[in-house]
Design a protein around this motif. Structure first.
Motif, mmCIF file in Angstrom:
data_model
loop_
_atom_site.group_PDB
_atom_site.id
_atom_site.type_symbol
_atom_site.label_atom_id
_atom_site.label_comp_id
_atom_site.label_asym_id
_atom_site.label_seq_id
_atom_site.Cartn_x
_atom_site.Cartn_y
_atom_site.Cartn_z
ATOM 1 N N GLN A 1 -11.617 8.160 5.577
ATOM 2 C CA GLN A 1 -10.494 8.918 6.132
ATOM 3 C C GLN A 1 -10.266 10.222 5.374
ATOM 4 O O GLN A 1 -10.005 11.265 5.980
ATOM 5 C CB GLN A 1 -9.231 8.048 6.095
ATOM 6 C CG GLN A 1 -9.330 6.877 7.074
ATOM 7 C CD GLN A 1 -8.367 5.742 6.770
ATOM 8 O OE1 GLN A 1 -7.887 5.607 5.637
ATOM 9 N NE2 GLN A 1 -8.071 4.936 7.768
ATOM 10 N N LEU B 1 -2.669 15.642 12.044
ATOM 11 C CA LEU B 1 -3.718 14.635 12.257
ATOM 12 C C LEU B 1 -3.219 13.397 12.983
ATOM 13 O O LEU B 1 -2.057 13.024 12.868
ATOM 14 C CB LEU B 1 -4.262 14.182 10.885
ATOM 15 C CG LEU B 1 -4.949 15.252 10.062
ATOM 16 C CD1 LEU B 1 -5.079 14.793 8.626
ATOM 17 C CD2 LEU B 1 -6.319 15.545 10.638
ATOM 18 N N PRO B 2 -4.164 12.731 13.669
ATOM 19 C CA PRO B 2 -3.874 11.383 14.161
ATOM 20 C C PRO B 2 -4.299 10.380 13.082
ATOM 21 O O PRO B 2 -4.769 10.771 12.012
ATOM 22 C CB PRO B 2 -4.800 11.258 15.374
ATOM 23 C CG PRO B 2 -6.017 12.047 14.965
ATOM 24 C CD PRO B 2 -5.510 13.162 14.067
ATOM 25 N N MET B 3 -4.148 9.086 13.353
ATOM 26 C CA MET B 3 -4.776 8.087 12.494
ATOM 27 C C MET B 3 -6.294 8.312 12.555
ATOM 28 O O MET B 3 -6.816 8.769 13.576
ATOM 29 C CB MET B 3 -4.440 6.677 12.972
ATOM 30 C CG MET B 3 -2.970 6.303 12.831
ATOM 31 S SD MET B 3 -2.444 6.270 11.102
ATOM 32 C CE MET B 3 -0.738 5.710 11.270
ATOM 33 N N ILE B 4 -6.980 8.033 11.465
ATOM 34 C CA ILE B 4 -8.435 8.177 11.439
ATOM 35 C C ILE B 4 -9.026 6.766 11.470
ATOM 36 O O ILE B 4 -8.930 6.026 10.488
ATOM 37 C CB ILE B 4 -8.907 8.901 10.150
ATOM 38 C CG1 ILE B 4 -8.115 10.196 9.892
ATOM 39 C CG2 ILE B 4 -10.413 9.151 10.194
ATOM 40 C CD1 ILE B 4 -8.387 11.326 10.827
ATOM 41 N N ASP B 5 -9.602 6.411 12.604
ATOM 42 C CA ASP B 5 -10.175 5.059 12.710
ATOM 43 C C ASP B 5 -11.522 4.998 12.000
ATOM 44 O O ASP B 5 -12.262 5.982 11.978
ATOM 45 C CB ASP B 5 -10.363 4.679 14.186
ATOM 46 C CG ASP B 5 -9.022 4.527 14.890
ATOM 47 O OD1 ASP B 5 -8.040 4.170 14.210
ATOM 48 O OD2 ASP B 5 -8.961 4.790 16.099
#
Lengths: 161, 756
Positions: B652, B691-695
């Motif tokens: 991430q 940012l979004p969540m980082i999968d």
């Protein structure tokens, strides 16, 4: 240079200190009072590593002069836990692995506490915008946001009990 | 012994890190948090010019200011000869390092250190800097890489002759080195191609952007013994470099590891420590120096900016027949850009029959570059992974199929030489195909891109010691600064071997006098190499514990088995004994031979290379040119995730740095060669609201050379993002960006051009 006498309350304790007029609150915390938990990452208010709470308001201690702390109540990262009991935000940071190097962590802990004091049920977007003044270069913020939202839900649970 | 494929109790779980509580309560001590009795404050005077000859330095006025205890210039350092140092992932010369810490004869960039003072307060030190007068003869300068390569460019070093060209040049040049890797017959490969594509991609220098500025405290005793406390990626490195730069015996320096507030490669060399030592030596007082953020930007290493030219040839079905890449990397003021690794990474992911990669290491009037997470690889992959996407579009093949068709697999001979074994690139592509993100619907104005990345990972010299306490708890000491949770992973491996809960193992980072030599924290090596040393030390302790149990039972050590932290008789023939716990054996250790501990120093080989593939969705605002990252999935072969949460964190974090590199970050110089944006306001790193969540998807193809199968994981994830973002932008908005950063003005200009 002439020093000024300042009386203040820090982490619940009455504190008096002498400081030069150009010294920031962050300088005083770190160099005079040995409260080195607040970090200096930029000295320009851009990184949030020095975040403290002054009279209930979140501020960058690098942007406030030491003399301005006269008569005020300051909470630093050292004052977030209650004795040996971590604040839920601190506990959730550990459980979610929301830190890598840990340098920005004190600022995030203080900022997140300030968020949850004001808004006990933030959305992900609200948490992201509230914390946008705190820079982290290690985590990509994912686990920090999860930790803060989880702490919020735990605190709501506790409050409901 | 290998633990791969075994049923494990600790490895693969997510315990709380051993240094965690100190870090959430503000008790952890970083570089700037140290004070010593009698300590004074150092500050550094820096060049305002991009390139100038130092004619004279006047220090008298500064020295006469009350409170000033010492002033140093290059005259206080030995003028040392050229000698290459092994710096892990970057090339470094001691002479250059010395001159980078303190300019000698010339200043080579805006921010170059010229003098330093130590005084009884930071304010006095600051005032003293203004009293140091320097006479300069300002010289012509050169900032950009291709300008620096030109025949008539201002020369930085009249002793620099291009290496790697025949015949040996007779004139000095800013091109320090030319390198080339060739495989097969490149011309024939392009003749075979049905389709050839040729493009050029550029990128600006970007900074590692660790939030903790460089900081140290140095003290010198009357007998010459030195202590350095500093935030670095290797306190053994600090000890070695300071000894060399100041002419001190290594054994007279004890380097203490502060907690490190981020490094990403940027703290694999010294800037302040030799200066603080020189000031401490001259003043007789401990000296603390802390960089300001502006100094961090102006004078510590960014990553290289670069120009990358890519030519690819392919059959109609997408099978690559040939590739050619030219990499021009800025080294900054001294040679040593990561163009070598860049060349090796360019095609490392592909089974390419014919290829040529040429690299140029070019000096210019910028700060000397330092390693930055997979140094050199993001630049090369920015070009190759973008160009592959352009090729896929021109051939009408989806970019994932194009990569599947050409992916390196076990047995593939890489362009730079090695034949791959036990690699997991194809597995990451299979994971992309299986991931719901790959087929999720997109809205209007949105696009999806993919890109892959590679990094070697390294092993190297590591030491670890495991000590058993009288109550059966354990301590493990290593010599690597813990930059992202390595104390957790090392404690977990030791706990697994000893068969005890991880909470009963205390992991620490030992100073240079307290543990064997350990190469710095870099190259994603710590969990691999130092973890291997710690695992083997723990295995020796287990052997010793079995011996002690055997002694207590008066049987042969071979007849003792170690399971779950207990000694058991190996079978009915061994005798009928109640099992002995680690605590019971430890408690009686004085009677069975003394304390139980093992220290091991190794040179770890067999770091498994890492491969990753990322999927990125973006939306482009056609009014402002702003690019929003909607969704991001990073898939990587990690070998074996020891502590999965910290492995995910590496992915991430690397992705986010890559997104910053893609969208916003750049060094901007004015017409005088001065850095225009040395602060976090104008040098914009990603913030939470960007940012979004980082999968993440952790693919585990075990590395057989590590006891638990681990590979380095920290560097690969910064490699794919720039191209993944550009590839997504093309699909979202129909414009191809080939110059980094893809910031709103650049994207807007490209949109306007395509609309016009």
């Amino acid at each position: 240079m002439k020093k000024y006498h300042v009386s203040t309350t820090i982490n619940g304790e009455p504190v008096e200190f002498l400081c030069e007029p150009q010294q920031t609150l962050l300088d005083v915390l770190r160099d005079t009072l040995n409260l080195t938990g607040s970090k200096e990452g930029c000295a320009s208010g851009d990184c949030g590593a020095c975040t403290v709470i002054v009279d209930g308001r979140m501020v960058c201690s690098c942007l406030m002069l030491g003399v301005e702390a006269e008569g005020r109540t300051v909470t630093t990262v050292e004052g977030i836990a209650t004795g040996d009991t971590l604040h839920p935000v601190q506990q959730k940071f550990l459980e979610h692995a929301a830190l890598q190097c840990g340098f920005c962590t004190p600022g995030f802990i203080v900022a997140a506490k300030a968020l949850l004091d004001e808004n006990p049920n933030p959305t992900e977007e609200e948490a992201r915008y509230w914390l946008a003044g705190n820079l982290c270069r290690c985590t990509g913020y994912d686990k920090i946001i999860r930790a803060v939202l989880d702490a919020a839900s735990e605190m709501r649970r506790e409050a409901a009990e | 012994m290998t633990f791969i494929g075994k049923d494990l109790k600790v490895v693969g779980t997510r315990p709380i890190r051993p240094d965690g509580v100190d870090k959430v309560t503000g008790r952890a001590n970083f570089g700037a948090d140290m004070t010593m009795p009698g300590m004074i404050w150092g500050k550094i005077k820096r060049s305002p010019h991009a390139h100038a000859r130092i004619k004279r330095i006047y220090t008298e006025k500064a020295l006469s200011l009350p409170g000033v205890k010492a002033v140093v210039t290059a005259a206080d350092f030995p003028d040392i000869a050229a000698e290459e140092a092994f710096a892990g992932e970057a090339i470094m010369d001691f002479r250059d390092l010395s001159r980078n810490c303190m300019a000698r004869g010339k200043v080579l960039y805006d921010g170059h250190a010229v003098a330093a003072v130590a005084a009884t307060s930071p304010a006095i030190a600051e005032a003293a800097l203004d009293l140091i007068e320097i006479e300069y003869e300002v010289l012509p300068f050169v900032i950009d890489v291709e300008a620096a390569m030109a025949e008539d460019a201002p020369l930085l070093h009249d002793t620099l002759f291009t290496q790697g060209v025949e015949p040996k040049p007779s004139r000095p040049s800013n091109i320090a080195k030319r390198i080339n890797f060739t495989k097969g017959d490149v011309e024939a490969g392009f003749r075979e191609a049905d389709h050839i594509i040729e493009r050029r991609y550029t990128g600006k220098p970007v900074h590692q952007g660790y939030i903790e500025p460089h900081a140290c405290v140095a003290a010198v005793a009357a007998d010459g013994q030195c202590m350095i406390w500093s935030s670095s990626q290797g306190h053994f490195m600090v000890r070695q470099y300071c000894a060399h730069l100041l002419g001190i015996d290594i054994s007279n320096i004890r380097a203490m590891p502060a907690e490190i507030g981020g490094g990403f490669g940027g703290k694999t060399l010294v800037y302040l420590e030799p200066v603080a030592l020189a000031l401490a030596r001259k003043s007789g007082r401990p000296v603390k120096i802390v960089m300001t953020r502006e100094e961090v930007f102006r004078a510590s290493g960014p990553a290289a900016g670069s120009v990358v030219e890519v030519k690819l040839g392919a059959k109609k079905d997408g099978r690559l027949t040939a590739g050619e890449v030219v990499l021009k990397y800025q080294a900054g003021a001294f040679p040593g850009s990561p163009v070598g690794p860049g060349c090796m990474c360019a095609f490392a992911m592909y089974d390419l029959p014919n290829a040529s990669v040429t690299g140029y290491d070019v000096v210019c009037n910028r700060p000397k570059v330092a390693a930055y997470r997979a140094p050199g690889a993001p630049n090369a992959s920015w070009g190759v992974e973008s160009c592959l996407d352009e090729l896929a579009i021109e051939l009408g093949i989806d970019p994932l199929s194009l990569r599947e068709k050409n992916a390196a697999r076990d047995g593939t001979k890489a362009v730079h030489g090695p034949t791959w074994q036990n690699i997991g690139y194809a597995e990451t592509l299979a994971a992309v195909r299986a991931h719901p993100h790959w087929t999720a619907p997109l809205g209007p104005g949105q696009g999806r891109g993919i890109a892959s990345g590679f990094w070697f990972n390294i092993g190297g010299e590591s030491s670890a010691a495991v000590h058993i306490a009288e109550d059966g708890t354990a301590a493990v000491a290593t010599g690597n600064p813990d930059i992202g949770g390595s104390r957790a992973s090392i404690a977990m491996m030791v706990a697994e071997v000893l068969g005890i809960p991880v909470e009963r193992v205390r992991a620490i980072v030992a100073d240079t006098a307290s543990i064997g030599y350990t190469f710095l924290t870099g190259g994603s090596r710590v969990t691999f190499a130092t973890g291997m040393a710690a695992t083997e030390a723990a295995e020796r302790v287990v052997e010793e514990l079995k011996k002690r149990a055997a002694m207590m039972w008066e049987i042969s050590p071979e007849a003792v088995e170690w399971r779950d932290g207990m000694a058991y008789p190996a079978g009915p023939n061994a005798g009928a004994f109640e099992p002995l716990s680690l605590g019971e054996i430890a408690f009686r250790s004085a009677r069975t031979g003394g304390p139980i501990s093992a220290e091991l120093s190794i040179n770890a080989q067999g770091a498994g290379p890492g491969f990753g593939t990322h999927i990125c969705d973006v939306e482009v605002d056609r009014e402002t040119g702003a690019v929003k990252i909607l969704r991001y999935t990073a898939i990587q072969d990690v070998g074996r995730a020891i502590h999965p949460a910290y492995v995910e964190g590496q992915l991430q974090g690397g992705v986010t740095q890559g997104i910053g590199w893609a969208l916003n970050e750049e060094y901007i110089y004015d017409g005088e060669g001065r850095l225009d944006n040395p602060g976090f306001l104008d040098y914009r790193i990603p913030v939470a609201s960007d940012l979004p969540m980082i999968d993440t998807v952790l693919v585990e193809v075990p590395n057989p050379r590590h006891p638990f199968g681990a590979r380095g994981v920290g560097e690969v994830p910064i490699v794919p993002p720039t191209a993944a973002v550009a590839n997504a932008i093309y699909r979202a908005a129909g414009v191809r960006l080939r110059d980094l950063p893809m910031s709103p003005p650049h994207v807007l200009a490209a949109l306007d051009k395509s609309d016009g």
